[in-house]
Structure formats: structure tokens, C-alpha cells
Design a protein around this motif. Sequence first.
Motif, PDB file in Angstrom:
ATOM      1  N   UNK A  58       0.834  -1.204   0.000  1.00 30.08           N
ATOM      2  CA  UNK A  58       0.000   0.000   0.000  1.00 30.08           C
ATOM      3  C   UNK A  58       0.873   1.260   0.000  1.00 30.08           C
ATOM      4  N   UNK A  59       1.972   1.229   0.753  1.00 30.01           N
ATOM      5  CA  UNK A  59       2.894   2.371   0.774  1.00 30.01           C
ATOM      6  C   UNK A  59       3.394   2.684  -0.629  1.00 30.01           C
ATOM      7  N   UNK A  60       3.813   1.614  -1.325  1.00 29.16           N
ATOM      8  CA  UNK A  60       4.362   1.818  -2.669  1.00 29.16           C
ATOM      9  C   UNK A  60       3.303   2.403  -3.593  1.00 29.16           C
ATOM     10  N   UNK A  64      13.624   3.761 -23.490  1.00 30.84           N
ATOM     11  CA  UNK A  64      14.107   3.435 -22.138  1.00 30.84           C
ATOM     12  C   UNK A  64      12.968   3.134 -21.152  1.00 30.84           C
ATOM     13  N   UNK A  65      11.752   3.006 -21.667  1.00 27.48           N
ATOM     14  CA  UNK A  65      10.607   2.712 -20.808  1.00 27.48           C
ATOM     15  C   UNK A  65      10.847   1.487 -19.935  1.00 27.48           C
ATOM     16  N   UNK A  66      11.312   0.424 -20.572  1.00 25.14           N
ATOM     17  CA  UNK A  66      11.468  -0.833 -19.842  1.00 25.14           C
ATOM     18  C   UNK A  66      12.540  -0.722 -18.776  1.00 25.14           C
ATOM     19  N   UNK A  67      13.589   0.064 -19.072  1.00 24.03           N
ATOM     20  CA  UNK A  67      14.662   0.221 -18.097  1.00 24.03           C
ATOM     21  C   UNK A  67      14.138   0.943 -16.856  1.00 24.03           C
ATOM     22  N   UNK A  68      13.374   2.021 -17.099  1.00 27.05           N
ATOM     23  CA  UNK A  68      12.797   2.764 -15.979  1.00 27.05           C
ATOM     24  C   UNK A  68      11.910   1.850 -15.151  1.00 27.05           C
ATOM     25  N   UNK A  69      11.070   1.065 -15.848  1.00 26.33           N
ATOM     26  CA  UNK A  69      10.162   0.158 -15.157  1.00 26.33           C
ATOM     27  C   UNK A  69      10.957  -0.824 -14.296  1.00 26.33           C
ATOM     28  N   UNK A  70      12.030  -1.341 -14.876  1.00 28.59           N
ATOM     29  CA  UNK A  70      12.835  -2.321 -14.147  1.00 28.59           C
ATOM     30  C   UNK A  70      13.407  -1.713 -12.872  1.00 28.59           C
ATOM     31  N   UNK A  71      13.870  -0.473 -12.955  1.00 31.23           N
ATOM     32  CA  UNK A  71      14.451   0.160 -11.770  1.00 31.23           C
ATOM     33  C   UNK A  71      13.405   0.362 -10.677  1.00 31.23           C
ATOM     34  N   UNK A  91      10.715  -1.409 -10.246  1.00 38.38           N
ATOM     35  CA  UNK A  91      10.400  -2.732  -9.702  1.00 38.38           C
ATOM     36  C   UNK A  91      11.486  -3.169  -8.721  1.00 38.38           C
ATOM     37  N   UNK A  92      12.745  -2.903  -9.097  1.00 43.13           N
ATOM     38  CA  UNK A  92      13.856  -3.250  -8.204  1.00 43.13           C
ATOM     39  C   UNK A  92      13.697  -2.529  -6.866  1.00 43.13           C
ATOM     40  N   UNK A  93      13.372  -1.237  -6.950  1.00 46.71           N
ATOM     41  CA  UNK A  93      13.204  -0.458  -5.724  1.00 46.71           C
ATOM     42  C   UNK A  93      12.074  -1.033  -4.871  1.00 46.71           C
ATOM     43  N   UNK A  94      10.954  -1.380  -5.537  1.00 46.15           N
ATOM     44  CA  UNK A  94       9.815  -1.935  -4.803  1.00 46.15           C
ATOM     45  C   UNK A  94      10.217  -3.208  -4.074  1.00 46.15           C
ATOM     46  N   UNK A  95      10.958  -4.062  -4.769  1.00 43.90           N
ATOM     47  CA  UNK A  95      11.354  -5.336  -4.158  1.00 43.90           C
ATOM     48  C   UNK A  95      12.309  -5.096  -2.986  1.00 43.90           C
TER      49      UNK A  95
END
Lengths: 503, 346
Positions: B13-15, B302-309, B311-315
Motif C-alpha cells: 500500500x505504501x508503494x 528506455x521505458x522498460x529500463x525505468x520500469x525495471x528500476x 520494480x527493483x526499488x519496490x522489491x
Amino acid sequence: MSTQMPILQMTGIHKRFPGVKALTDVKLRLYPGEVHALMGENGAGKSTLIKVLTGVYSIDEGLVEMDGTPVSIHSPQDSQAAGISTVYQEVNLCPNLSVAENIFIGREPRRFGCIQWKEMNLRAAELLTERMNLHIDVTLPLHSYSVAVQQLVAIARALNISAKVLILDEPTSSLDQNEVDQLFRIMRKLQQEGLSILFVTHFLDQMYEISDRVTILRGGELVGEYMAKELSRLDLVLKMIGKELHLLEELPVLAAEDQHSLGDELIRAEGLGRKGGIEPFDLSIRKGEVVGLAGLLGSGRTEAARLFFGADKPDFGQVTLPASGGGVHSPREAIGRRIAFCSENRKTEGIIGDLTVRENIILALQAKDGMFRTISRKRQEELAGEYIRMLNINPPSPDQLIKNLSGGNQQKVLLARWLLTEPQLFILDEPTRGIDIGAKAEIQKLVLTLSRQGMSFLFISSELEEVLRVSDRIAILRDRRKVKEISEKDMSQQQIMQAIAGG
Amino acid sequence: MSPFMKHHLFWPLCVLAALLLFNLCYSPDFFSITIHDGHLYGSLIDILNFGAPLILVAIGMTLVVATKGIDLSVGSIVAISGAIACLRISSGADQNSMGLILGSVLLAVLLSLVLGAWNGLLVSGAGIQPIIATLILMVAGRGIAQLITGGQIITVTSSNYAYIGSGSLAALPFSIFVVALVLMIALLLTRRTALGLFIESVGCNPAASSMSGIRAHWVILSVYVFCGVCAGIAGLLLSSNVSSADGNNAGLWYELDAILAVVIGGTSLNGGRFYLTGTVIGALIIQTLTTTIYMIGVPPEITLVVKAFVVLAVCLIQSDAFRAAIAARWKSRHYPAEKEMGRHVS
């Protein structure tokens, strides 16, 4: 000995888990060249102390010194680097790799980055012959050897990491007498070479046979450190279980009580057998009767029990229930016919580790009722609470995850799971293995009480005394064959030992 | 930590809140919702509407993951289901006929049920590892979808069919009601009956579960069937939303987004405990992220790269070990000498 410096000294060790104080101000000293036993009931804190020492858990408070210098242990690597090697109860090796690979894994002799297989096999064979007196082909996969040999390989691996302290966590629990003797010979040899061994065990005899000194824990606290020779058996037991001696005293009285009347035949195995498991045998159990299965490890006790429950498919014969006229072909069918089975493999075939005590307790009943006849949350809590009280499960909170309980308490939860299904036949395979004397006595008492109320039992245990204490009749197995049946009047340890040993 | 913070929904929920807040700062009218012709319009509504297929797939995936399994074939099932429905409707004389549409929808759902059962049989009957078993249909399924569409994009001109994915009911997108219905069914089945307990039990320890009398094989089969049906319904929503079926691209990479949603929602890939509401929030996080990236105009390459970062932060935020490490660093930041001392004391 006391003039020497201890090689390992732990002082003021504290460890807390959420809601539990696992260790409170515990001390432990190990001198060079001694075998030091660590004893205590389940939940006394033995495993926690070892895990703290080997870096599996971190210490909350306290000091660990090796050779007089403080060391900080935060990981198993730290512990190994400090010279502490551990062999756990369940052998932690890779069964598919060769013996030599298992010994050298992670430290293979290399040249230019390539593993030198010849050199490795040679050195492994050398190590095993010299230090273990073990002459085996080190290129074969580990699983082609018995548990005892695997245990020795695990020790060889531990020693190869230039250890000063060797921790053996219940190494004898799955070994037979010969194998235990072999292990002890090697322990004595290592002891003479100056190694300190911390030996965790439940067996009193073995403790007296091999140990110099013993440290006793109870409820996460230190009871004391004693010379083994100066500590009588009764004292040892008293110190381990504290005030619960009355439980043990009560037992013989119960067993010696008048012969209770047995009902009609409940279940019958005719020519029941399985290739490689147990040769065809007959056995019938009457209502309210406790039938013991005695025999050495590997004599086919477990195999017989699994056939009764339908957990394995028989190659010969069948199980029938004369009253209802049906048979047993699968665990589900067995449960439907009100047969319960507590497996000897508590971890792999018993508990569901990540579920709560409450969920573990109601699981079999819910499975029997089917998914749509859901037991309400309220009813679940009632049932769990009732059985937690009745069986003295500790900690008494139904929402604790079962994997956080000690072995004895896990076993009690499993008993509760099956008692809830109101079985007419309860098959108990080593129900008291690896659990403390207090819980053991409680379980034995439960069997006696319930059998007086008409529940039948098939009771398997490696401890002869225990089988004798609870059984109305004992079937003896030897080398995967049923060799004899002895009924109560002529039961004696002597008799049974002879039958087990054969000749 | 307060019990509030320990709740499994706290970090997801925070994310989600952080992402929404970012959007609000970036474009102040992000939260505004307007009404045109009795329909609600706005970014939040779009997120719910476009996120609906993913939420559906992720709900099914949650139960599969809870049994320590994984279903890689959901993307292909999405494509197949959309393709078969569109093919049947497009070949009809009157594309708006209710009978035809209902029949096609039912056919697509039945087909996805069969495909789910195929996965389930491979896993529980043949004992193939889930990742391999479902990989078969992941690969083959794309081929089947293309066979159905004949390698073309099938378009349908049926306003009744389009209603499923783009119509409104009570001013809200109809797809939201579909998701709500499936979620309700899943929650009822798993939390009001003992099925949830059985799934968790089988996921933790299949051997012990069988010994306790649970039909482990049936439980596993049923979660794959359910997952297949969820993917099938998602395929209907997707194809109806664009009134066409594309065997090649419909539902492409959905399996990965769905697995991610499940994990963000707090269900472990090791099986056992599962959290359906967590999964829904996880899917919403992913959809919000996608919307955000489009909205702030990240260059497509670079959309996918941003998304990946992100997601990494969320994890990382959700990892207990990572948070503990950061907290320890934070606490000792002013006292470097204390660290030095600690080495000698303990």
C-alpha cells in the motif's frame, strides 16, 4: 583438567526470539581433548545454543572466546574460520555427489582453476582411512552408503576444515548399536588427538559411555556443569526435567493396573507384504489393544506401519476390518475408516511448518470433512485450545507457527491433529523419538489412558522399555520379517532381546 | 515495529500511495474524474480499466504460486481465448446477436478451462516441474492462437461484445465488475471453504498433506484450472476492449507481470501462505507504474529500463533483510568509533 585453559568458552549468552527467551545467561566451557555432553529436555535451548555457536543465529548478548581471545560469530563462515565444525542431526550433504566431492566441496584441490580429481579422491580416501578407519570407495555417490557411513563422511568433512572444536548434534539418533560403537571408537580416537567434541544427545547410556563432562540446560537456562562420573542417573534426570518426576513414577502403576478387557478384532493384516520392505506377515489388533512392534532399525517396523495405513501399496496380501468388511488402500481410505498414522518423519510427513498450530491441529479433521464443511474459526480456536490444554502444548498459543515449536511440542500437535479425528486405530511410529523425558511420559500415559477407553494402537519404538510399558502384545521383527509374537504374561526384556537378536 | 507495519499489506500500500502521490505532484489533475454521457473518465478509472486483465491473471497465478507452482502459459491462454471468441463472433451473420456472443464467451472460457486442466494434469498427474510443464503451453499456445487467427488480426464489429471490455455499468467500466466478481469467487472459495487451508498446506508440504488425508493432486489440478479460467476471462476483456484478436501480441509477457504482482503482494514463490488482496494491489502498482511512465513521457526506448528500476526499488523496500541493513547503517552513521569497539567487545 581445570588447570588447563578452555579452548572454547561461552559466557552470559542471551538469545531472544519474538515472544520467547530462548537462552538466558548460559555458560559453556570446552577443554581440549574432552568429550562434553550437552543435555536437556526439548525446548531446553540445546539447538539454539548450537545455532548461536555456529553462527546460524546471532547472539543478542554475551561473549564467545576461542583460546582466550574473543571472537565474533555472525555467520557459519565466521564459526568455521574460528575452528568450530558442526555435524547436524540430519546429515547435511549432497546425496548425489561422490563421497570425495562431499568432503572437499567448496575447497577442491585445484591447479590452474581446474579441479584435480585424482588428487581429491586420493586425499579423501586417505582422510577416511587415517582418521575414520573407514575403507570405502570414495568415487561412489554418497547415497549408496548407509546413514552411519554418511555420518562419518560428514564428520570427516567437518574435520578437514582444520577444526579445534567438533559439534555433533544427536549423531546417534538414526544409528544402530554397532554403528554407534563405531562412531564412539572414532570419537575416542579424535579425542586423543586433542580435538574437543561437543556431543548433543538424548540417550543417557551413551552420555555415560563417552562423555567426560556434561552441561545441562533447562528452559533456556543453565542448570550446571558436572563431571559425568560424579553424576548419578537419577540426579541427571532430575536436573533435566526439574520437578516433573512424578510423571515417571506414575507410569508403572498405570501399566501394572488390572488387565483391561479387550474387545473384538478390529483390523487384520493377512499375508501383508511389500518387496524390499517387509516379507508377508499376519497381524490382528483387537479393540482397545496396544500392539507393540519391536525390532532394530531397518527391521521393517515402519514399512509394516505404512502398509497398515495404505501409505505404500502392498505387493502381497491385504488389510481388512472385519466389522465393516472393508479394506485399506490409501491414506484417505484409512482415515475414512478411522485409522490415524503419526509418521516417524515428523518434519517431512508430519508438520506443515509455515502454518499455525491451530491450522495444523484441525488439518486432518478438515480434510476428512471435505472442503465445503468448513470448521468455523471459532470452533477451530475452541478445538485447538482444548487440545493445547489437554496435551500441555507449549507455548500455549494457537497462532504460533508450528515450525517455531520444539520437537516434542510439534509431536504433541500431531497427536492432537489425529485425536481430533477420533480414530479407532492409532498407528504411532516412533512417537517419542528425539523428545524429552517429560513429554515422553505424557505420550505413554496418553496411549494407556486412551486404550482403556477403547482406542487401539500400533506402537513402534526403538526403546524397548517403552514398548514393554505400553503394549498388551508385542510383535517382533527381524531382518524385514515378523519372527515372533509375545503376549503380556511372558513379556520381559530378556525374552524380547533374544527374539530380536535371533538364534 | 508496530503491528500496523507488520501487516502484509503495509508495504504494497505504501508503494502504491507513493506512486499515486508522485503522479499527483507531476500532474495535479491526475485525480480528477469527470462525467461524460454517464461514464466516468479519469486516470484512476483508466488504471482500473486497463489493469483489469492483469489483476485477473494475477489472482489465478496467486493460487498456483501458493502450491509452490508457477504458470508461464497464462499469456498464451489470454491470446487463445480472445482469438477463439473473436473468430466465432466474426464468422457469425449477426455479430451483435446475444446468443452468439454468450456462446462464444462460454466457448472461450471452456477452452481455457481445458488448457488449465492440461497444465494441472502435467504437474500433478505426470509430476513434471511446473515451470517446464507450463512452458510447453506457453510456447505451443502462441502457435495455437496464431492458427486460430490464421496469422491475421481478427477484428469484430460488435458493440455488444465490446461492452465486456469497454462498456460501463453504473458509470463504472464493466471490466471492474468482472474483476470484482472473480475476486469475490476466489475469496469465497479460499477463505469461506477449507480450500485455502488445503492450498497452503499442499504448498508447504505436499507429502505431509497427503498423509493427513488431503487430496493433494486434486488441489493442484484445481488451482491450474482456476488459473486457466482467469487467464481466459482476461483474454476476453482484452480482445473486447480493442474489438480484435491478435494471436501474436495479445497477453505477451503477461505471465511475468502477473508473477511480479503476486510477489509484490506478499505471496512467496516457495508456496504456502497467499494473499489475494495483496496480489490485487501488486497488479495495481504495476498498472499505475505503466500509466505513469507513459504520462511523464519517458522516451519509449528506455521505458522498460525505468520500469525495471522501479520494480527493483519496490522489491528492495519489501525485503526485511535490506531494510534491516539500511536501518543498522542509519543508526551507526554518527558513531564510526562504536563499530570499531563492537569488534572487540562481542
